[in-house]
Design a protein around this motif. Sequence first.
Motif, PDB file in Angstrom:
ATOM      1  N   ASP A  10       0.879  -1.169   0.000  1.00  0.00           N
ATOM      2  CA  ASP A  10       0.000   0.000   0.000  1.00  0.00           C
ATOM      3  C   ASP A  10       0.921   1.226   0.000  1.00  0.00           C
ATOM      4  O   ASP A  10       1.469   1.614   1.022  1.00  0.00           O
ATOM      5  CB  ASP A  10      -0.890  -0.018   1.243  1.00  0.00           C
ATOM      6  CG  ASP A  10      -1.860   1.147   1.283  1.00  0.00           C
ATOM      7  OD1 ASP A  10      -1.695   2.087   0.470  1.00  0.00           O
ATOM      8  OD2 ASP A  10      -2.757   1.145   2.141  1.00  0.00           O
ATOM      9  N   TRP A  11       1.126   1.830  -1.171  1.00  0.00           N
ATOM     10  CA  TRP A  11       2.132   2.874  -1.313  1.00  0.00           C
ATOM     11  C   TRP A  11       1.846   4.088  -0.434  1.00  0.00           C
ATOM     12  O   TRP A  11       2.773   4.704   0.114  1.00  0.00           O
ATOM     13  CB  TRP A  11       2.250   3.294  -2.784  1.00  0.00           C
ATOM     14  CG  TRP A  11       2.692   2.158  -3.656  1.00  0.00           C
ATOM     15  CD1 TRP A  11       1.926   1.438  -4.520  1.00  0.00           C
ATOM     16  CD2 TRP A  11       4.002   1.594  -3.719  1.00  0.00           C
ATOM     17  NE1 TRP A  11       2.667   0.461  -5.128  1.00  0.00           N
ATOM     18  CE2 TRP A  11       3.955   0.535  -4.660  1.00  0.00           C
ATOM     19  CE3 TRP A  11       5.205   1.869  -3.080  1.00  0.00           C
ATOM     20  CZ2 TRP A  11       5.062  -0.238  -4.983  1.00  0.00           C
ATOM     21  CZ3 TRP A  11       6.314   1.122  -3.406  1.00  0.00           C
ATOM     22  CH2 TRP A  11       6.245   0.069  -4.334  1.00  0.00           C
ATOM     23  N   ALA A  12       0.618   4.438  -0.281  1.00  0.00           N
ATOM     24  CA  ALA A  12       0.296   5.589   0.567  1.00  0.00           C
ATOM     25  C   ALA A  12       0.665   5.308   2.023  1.00  0.00           C
ATOM     26  O   ALA A  12       1.220   6.164   2.717  1.00  0.00           O
ATOM     27  CB  ALA A  12      -1.198   5.924   0.455  1.00  0.00           C
ATOM     28  N   ARG A  13       0.374   4.061   2.496  1.00  0.00           N
ATOM     29  CA  ARG A  13       0.729   3.711   3.862  1.00  0.00           C
ATOM     30  C   ARG A  13       2.249   3.604   4.025  1.00  0.00           C
ATOM     31  O   ARG A  13       2.808   4.043   5.026  1.00  0.00           O
ATOM     32  CB  ARG A  13       0.078   2.377   4.234  1.00  0.00           C
ATOM     33  CG  ARG A  13       0.547   1.816   5.592  1.00  0.00           C
ATOM     34  CD  ARG A  13      -0.034   0.442   5.856  1.00  0.00           C
ATOM     35  NE  ARG A  13       0.239  -0.503   4.807  1.00  0.00           N
ATOM     36  CZ  ARG A  13       1.440  -1.105   4.631  1.00  0.00           C
ATOM     37  NH1 ARG A  13       2.438  -0.842   5.422  1.00  0.00           N
ATOM     38  NH2 ARG A  13       1.609  -1.962   3.638  1.00  0.00           N
ATOM     39  N   TRP A  15       4.658   5.172   2.478  1.00  0.00           N
ATOM     40  CA  TRP A  15       5.407   6.418   2.415  1.00  0.00           C
ATOM     41  C   TRP A  15       4.909   7.477   3.391  1.00  0.00           C
ATOM     42  O   TRP A  15       5.707   8.223   3.958  1.00  0.00           O
ATOM     43  CB  TRP A  15       5.375   6.980   0.986  1.00  0.00           C
ATOM     44  CG  TRP A  15       6.210   6.178   0.038  1.00  0.00           C
ATOM     45  CD1 TRP A  15       5.770   5.248  -0.856  1.00  0.00           C
ATOM     46  CD2 TRP A  15       7.633   6.230  -0.100  1.00  0.00           C
ATOM     47  NE1 TRP A  15       6.826   4.694  -1.539  1.00  0.00           N
ATOM     48  CE2 TRP A  15       7.984   5.285  -1.096  1.00  0.00           C
ATOM     49  CE3 TRP A  15       8.643   6.959   0.523  1.00  0.00           C
ATOM     50  CZ2 TRP A  15       9.307   5.078  -1.484  1.00  0.00           C
ATOM     51  CZ3 TRP A  15       9.953   6.753   0.131  1.00  0.00           C
ATOM     52  CH2 TRP A  15      10.279   5.816  -0.857  1.00  0.00           C
ATOM     53  N   LEU A  16       3.619   7.555   3.585  1.00  0.00           N
ATOM     54  CA  LEU A  16       3.076   8.621   4.424  1.00  0.00           C
ATOM     55  C   LEU A  16       2.359   8.120   5.665  1.00  0.00           C
ATOM     56  O   LEU A  16       2.237   8.859   6.648  1.00  0.00           O
ATOM     57  CB  LEU A  16       2.113   9.494   3.614  1.00  0.00           C
ATOM     58  CG  LEU A  16       2.760  10.367   2.534  1.00  0.00           C
ATOM     59  CD1 LEU A  16       1.689  11.079   1.720  1.00  0.00           C
ATOM     60  CD2 LEU A  16       3.716  11.368   3.151  1.00  0.00           C
ATOM     61  N   GLY A  17       1.899   6.871   5.666  1.00  0.00           N
ATOM     62  CA  GLY A  17       1.135   6.376   6.797  1.00  0.00           C
ATOM     63  C   GLY A  17      -0.273   6.947   6.821  1.00  0.00           C
ATOM     64  O   GLY A  17      -0.794   7.420   5.801  1.00  0.00           O
ATOM     65  N   ASP A  18      -0.867   6.922   8.021  1.00  0.00           N
ATOM     66  CA  ASP A  18      -2.252   7.387   8.154  1.00  0.00           C
ATOM     67  C   ASP A  18      -2.326   8.746   8.839  1.00  0.00           C
ATOM     68  O   ASP A  18      -3.304   9.068   9.503  1.00  0.00           O
ATOM     69  CB  ASP A  18      -3.068   6.366   8.971  1.00  0.00           C
ATOM     70  CG  ASP A  18      -3.098   5.002   8.284  1.00  0.00           C
ATOM     71  OD1 ASP A  18      -3.148   4.977   7.035  1.00  0.00           O
ATOM     72  OD2 ASP A  18      -3.036   3.993   9.000  1.00  0.00           O
ATOM     73  N   VAL A  19      -1.255   9.541   8.724  1.00  0.00           N
ATOM     74  CA  VAL A  19      -1.222  10.850   9.380  1.00  0.00           C
ATOM     75  C   VAL A  19      -1.160  11.938   8.317  1.00  0.00           C
ATOM     76  O   VAL A  19      -0.722  11.697   7.182  1.00  0.00           O
ATOM     77  CB  VAL A  19      -0.002  10.952  10.318  1.00  0.00           C
ATOM     78  CG1 VAL A  19      -0.112   9.934  11.439  1.00  0.00           C
ATOM     79  CG2 VAL A  19       1.288  10.758   9.556  1.00  0.00           C
ATOM     80  N   PRO A  20      -1.595  13.152   8.664  1.00  0.00           N
ATOM     81  CA  PRO A  20      -1.538  14.252   7.690  1.00  0.00           C
ATOM     82  C   PRO A  20      -0.092  14.648   7.406  1.00  0.00           C
ATOM     83  O   PRO A  20       0.808  14.418   8.229  1.00  0.00           O
ATOM     84  CB  PRO A  20      -2.301  15.377   8.394  1.00  0.00           C
ATOM     85  CG  PRO A  20      -2.249  15.039   9.844  1.00  0.00           C
ATOM     86  CD  PRO A  20      -2.250  13.549   9.914  1.00  0.00           C
TER      87      PRO A  20
END
Length: 261
Positions: A10-13, A15-20
Amino acid sequence: MSGADTVPFDWARMWLGDVPPLFLLEIVFRTAVIFLWLLLLLRFTGKRGLAQLSPLELAIVIGLGSAAGDPLFYPEVPLLHAMLALALVVGFQRLMAVLVIRNEQVETFIEGSPVELVRDGVISLRALDRASLSREDLFERLRAGGVRQLGEVQRAYFEQDGNLSVFRHKEDPPAGLPIVPPWDLEPPGKVPANTPHAGTVACLNCGHTLHAGGPLPPCPVCACDTWTPATTDPLGSGNSSPDPAQGGQERGPKFAGRGSG
């Protein structure tokens, strides 16, 4: 996030995780606080525990290890966050290195300063306390450098990196406190104060030497009341004549009655 809910790649998770995205600024703040706190704590651990690493270098090792470890195993730790933390640690190291080079006060605070432990065969007990070393620690380091008795040592400095620098007499060192063999294996002979004695003796506490020709006084440097016959070479044989036996003297197996030679 539980393991069952984790979606692989899950590329979004990743690289950025679940935080703003603003959380990246908090990482900057967190890394700076932890790095500076770690550096401060390491500065007070003392040079003895650092061995070859300076407090700054040890802080870098710990900081890099901590920042690099979590994203390897925990899927909830985004790679970008870890990469930012690693970059910040390296950036702080470069900044501190520049400050150490340009500002002597910063260098002294982070690296500490050398401590003179031995001068002309006499131990500075206050300096030994400042360095958080015992006499046995000092003797062990001196023996590793080939020193047999303290009279050989003109100066000994406990350096910023935790190493011991020893400057010895080039030739014909005076008699001094024997540190070979280690006292745990063969304790030195003891001559209490007020005991009549003829010859050179060394204080068992600080190494101060005294040429005696009668009752021994307490040590004028540290007030210790126990002496031992001084020697130029505690492992040598036939190179110095023994002192006459004196009443009340406790002799060790190796250090019986060596004079100044």
